[in-house]
Design a protein around this motif. Sequence first.
Motif, short mmCIF file in Angstrom:
data_model
loop_
_atom_site.label_atom_id
_atom_site.label_comp_id
_atom_site.label_asym_id
_atom_site.label_seq_id
_atom_site.Cartn_x
_atom_site.Cartn_y
_atom_site.Cartn_z
N UNK A 71 0.79 -1.23 0.00
CA UNK A 71 0.00 0.00 0.00
C UNK A 71 0.81 1.27 0.00
N UNK A 72 2.13 1.14 -0.02
CA UNK A 72 2.98 2.34 0.00
C UNK A 72 3.15 2.95 -1.38
N UNK A 73 2.76 2.21 -2.42
CA UNK A 73 2.88 2.70 -3.79
C UNK A 73 3.99 2.04 -4.57
N UNK A 74 4.50 0.92 -4.07
CA UNK A 74 5.62 0.23 -4.74
C UNK A 74 5.26 -0.20 -6.16
N UNK A 75 4.07 -0.76 -6.33
CA UNK A 75 3.68 -1.28 -7.62
C UNK A 75 3.64 -0.20 -8.69
N UNK A 76 3.04 0.92 -8.35
CA UNK A 76 2.96 2.05 -9.28
C UNK A 76 4.35 2.56 -9.63
N UNK A 77 5.19 2.73 -8.62
CA UNK A 77 6.55 3.23 -8.83
C UNK A 77 7.36 2.25 -9.68
N UNK A 78 7.30 0.97 -9.34
CA UNK A 78 8.09 -0.03 -10.07
C UNK A 78 7.67 -0.10 -11.53
N UNK A 79 6.38 -0.04 -11.81
CA UNK A 79 5.91 -0.08 -13.19
C UNK A 79 6.42 1.13 -13.96
N UNK A 80 6.35 2.31 -13.36
CA UNK A 80 6.80 3.52 -14.04
C UNK A 80 8.30 3.48 -14.30
N UNK A 81 9.06 2.96 -13.35
CA UNK A 81 10.51 2.86 -13.54
C UNK A 81 10.85 1.88 -14.65
N UNK A 82 10.17 0.74 -14.67
CA UNK A 82 10.42 -0.26 -15.71
C UNK A 82 10.08 0.31 -17.08
N UNK B 178 -5.82 4.63 1.29
CA UNK B 178 -5.63 4.38 -0.14
C UNK B 178 -6.36 3.11 -0.58
N UNK B 179 -6.29 2.09 0.27
CA UNK B 179 -6.94 0.83 -0.07
C UNK B 179 -8.46 0.99 -0.10
#
Length: 237
Positions: free
Chosen positions: A21-32, A168-169
């Motif tokens: 829930x910290x936003x890792x998924x969004x950040x990781x996708x954008x970085x990739x 957020x959830x």
Amino acid sequence: MTYSQANLNKPIIITVDGPSGAGKGTLAYRLAEHFGFELLDSGALYRIVGLMAHQAGLLDDAPDELALSDLTQSLDLSFLPNSKTRAIDIYIDKKPLLDDIRNETVGGYASIVAAFPKVRSALLDLQRNIADQKPGLVADGRDMGTVIFPDAHAKIYLSASAQARAKRRVIQLTQAGKEANFDDILADIIARDERDENRSVAPSRPADDALFIDSSSKSADLVFEEVLQFINQKLSH
């Protein structure tokens, strides 16, 4: 954008760790997407193992670590980016995973199976093998920078308060037309954090050389810009 690897002898690895829930998924996708790298969602791995273990009845009583390990080793998993949904499609035995692994219940299963050393060991080689795919990899998880890829070129630890993550959830579930109880979600997040941070094997914590960001009051765009600056500095050395 693809980062030049002219002076590097191995694929670039960027790790993004932190609680759910910290936003890792969004950040990781954008970085990739930004760097043109492969993406590894390790949290999905544990959620898949947890879901499969639940469906096999392995979590009904005291979980059998060996049985969980055998189940984990038998899974044929692959991750494919979906440009339409801007998410990662997960395949098991070449077939798309249709179950919702992002719900709170499956998150609980994942936290249970992740506490077993043999399960973590079974997934370790799989995760490191994915890193061999060039030009690089963005690895999203709990122990990517501390255990799986300790020599990563850049490490980020993204956190947020339990209250912010619960809010957020709730918003996410409500927008999806699902019911959401803030108190129940908050209690589940706190319990999961307790398990993840205090387990004996690979507890969730920032790597010593990781950039720590608290995203509680920061937008996804601001977090991305801070992280991008950090990564570019790391890769330019």
